[in-house]
Design an enzyme around this catalytic site. Structure first.
Site, PDB file in Angstrom:
ATOM      1  N   ASP A 130      46.401  43.969  40.874  1.00 27.24           N
ATOM      2  CA  ASP A 130      47.004  43.631  39.587  1.00 27.24           C
ATOM      3  C   ASP A 130      45.964  43.325  38.517  1.00 27.24           C
ATOM      4  O   ASP A 130      46.324  43.048  37.370  1.00 27.24           O
ATOM      5  CB  ASP A 130      47.997  42.476  39.715  1.00 27.24           C
ATOM      6  CG  ASP A 130      47.471  41.323  40.550  1.00 27.24           C
ATOM      7  OD1 ASP A 130      46.334  41.412  41.049  1.00 27.24           O
ATOM      8  OD2 ASP A 130      48.193  40.324  40.712  1.00 27.24           O
TER       9      ASP A 130
ATOM     10  N   GLY B  35      45.720  31.763  44.004  1.00 26.45           N
ATOM     11  CA  GLY B  35      46.588  31.186  42.977  1.00 26.45           C
ATOM     12  C   GLY B  35      45.926  30.031  42.265  1.00 26.45           C
ATOM     13  O   GLY B  35      44.699  29.867  42.306  1.00 26.45           O
TER      14      GLY B  35
ATOM     15  N   HIS C  73      41.001  32.163  48.908  1.00 30.28           N
ATOM     16  CA  HIS C  73      40.439  31.966  47.578  1.00 30.28           C
ATOM     17  C   HIS C  73      40.226  30.461  47.380  1.00 30.28           C
ATOM     18  O   HIS C  73      41.187  29.696  47.400  1.00 30.28           O
ATOM     19  CB  HIS C  73      41.399  32.480  46.500  1.00 30.28           C
ATOM     20  CG  HIS C  73      41.211  33.913  46.146  1.00 30.28           C
ATOM     21  ND1 HIS C  73      41.452  34.930  47.037  1.00 30.28           N
ATOM     22  CD2 HIS C  73      40.794  34.503  44.994  1.00 30.28           C
ATOM     23  CE1 HIS C  73      41.211  36.086  46.449  1.00 30.28           C
ATOM     24  NE2 HIS C  73      40.808  35.861  45.211  1.00 30.28           N
TER      25      HIS C  73
ATOM     26  N   GLU D  82      37.194  28.084  42.942  1.00 27.78           N
ATOM     27  CA  GLU D  82      37.202  28.698  41.611  1.00 27.78           C
ATOM     28  C   GLU D  82      37.255  27.639  40.507  1.00 27.78           C
ATOM     29  O   GLU D  82      37.386  27.979  39.339  1.00 27.78           O
ATOM     30  CB  GLU D  82      38.371  29.665  41.486  1.00 27.78           C
ATOM     31  CG  GLU D  82      38.242  30.882  42.398  1.00 27.78           C
ATOM     32  CD  GLU D  82      39.382  31.857  42.213  1.00 27.78           C
ATOM     33  OE1 GLU D  82      39.300  32.680  41.281  1.00 27.78           O
ATOM     34  OE2 GLU D  82      40.354  31.793  42.996  1.00 27.78           O
TER      35      GLU D  82
END
Length: 286
Positions: free
Chosen positions: A30, A183, A211, A214
């Site tokens: 995406d 997310g 993930h 971040e």
């Protein structure tokens, strides 16, 4: 803090990098829409979106440096609105494989969260099937190897992510080889409530990653993610701040697939020059 000054790259080096075979392990479906495809798909499905190339390019392009990871993730809002139909998923997947092949990327993993593509009636299984079929057909035609990493979403319930992990396992023979969790990290910093989805993925023969890191921290986020016993960590640059985390990464052979430009865009690091990648390599982190 002064911005990074671009360093001119000699033409010969550019040609060498272009021509050499490459691998890419951290590639979001995406985040890979081409402006022309986005315009045509938006028009086909009645989505209110830019209708000129330049305007769509700007809409699809994340800022050079956003205020935070959450601010950066807003760049995915329009692509997710577009990627809600089989024809959109098929085209964007196919074009992504073709573009990677043209760049001499011989092996790559495509990540995406199927549960975010069900707003127009597709099931998670249908979403995975469309992407898997499109990736496999394009990879065979282009002579490259494309694997798929299904992503659970931090904001979803643990039960929903277990359902998605079970669907990912069902498509293991169709190119799905990995499970991830991603997310809004600041809002949902603890990945451990989703541990059952990782257990399902591992039992089904999938590799796992998370993930994490971040946002700026002292290594605590990666430390917590390591309790899930993942094979890789997606991002995790500030592992460098915690010697015990670095030691665990090295001992277990857990790879960090670092994304320096993304980390700068999310303000995880102030500039590329200050990214801890070189330090982590010198410390022996995989």
């Amino acid at each position: 803090m002064a911005a990074d000054v671009p360093v001119p790259v000699p033409a010969a080096v550019r040609r060498l990098v272009q021509d050499m075979p490459k691998a890419e392990l951290h590639l979001h479906l995406d985040g890979s829409l081409k402006p022309i495809a986005a315009i045509e798909l938006a028009m086909a499905h009645g989505i209110d979106a830019p209708r000129t190339y330049d305007a769509m390019f700007d809409a699809l392009t994340a800022p050079v440096q956003a205020a935070s990871q959450a601010d950066l993730l807003r760049a995915f809002d329009l692509p997710l609105r577009i990627l809600q139909w089989p024809d959109a998923l098929e085209r964007v997947t196919r074009e992504l494989v073709e573009d990677k092949a043209a760049d001499r990327v011989k092996f790559f993993e495509i990540k995406w969260a199927p549960a975010l593509h069900c707003e127009q009636g597709m099931s998670v299984d249908e979403v995975i099937e469309v992407v898997a079929d499109a990736a496999r057909a394009a990879a065979v035609r282009c002579g490259v190897e494309a694997r798929l990493c299904v992503v659970g979403f931090r904001a979803h319930t643990p039960e929903r992510n277990v359902e998605v992990a079970e669907a990912a396992v069902r498509f293991r023979d169709h190119g799905v080889t990995g499970w991830d969790l991603a997310g809004y990290e600041a809002a949902y910093p603890d990945p451990t409530p989703h541990s059952e989805s990782f257990a399902v993925a591992r039992a089904g023969g999938l590799g796992t990653t998370v993930h994490v890191g971040e946002v700026v921290d002292d290594g605590a986020l990666v430390r917590r993610a390591l309790t899930l016993h993942t094979d890789r960590i997606s991002h995790g640059p500030w592992s460098v701040a915690a010697p015990d985390v670095v030691a665990t990464l090295i001992e277990r052979g857990v790879t960090l697939d670092l994304c320096p430009t993304s980390n700068m865009q999310a303000s995880t690091v102030p500039t590329l020059a200050e990214h801890p990648l070189p330090t982590l390599l010198r410390m022996g982190v995989p």
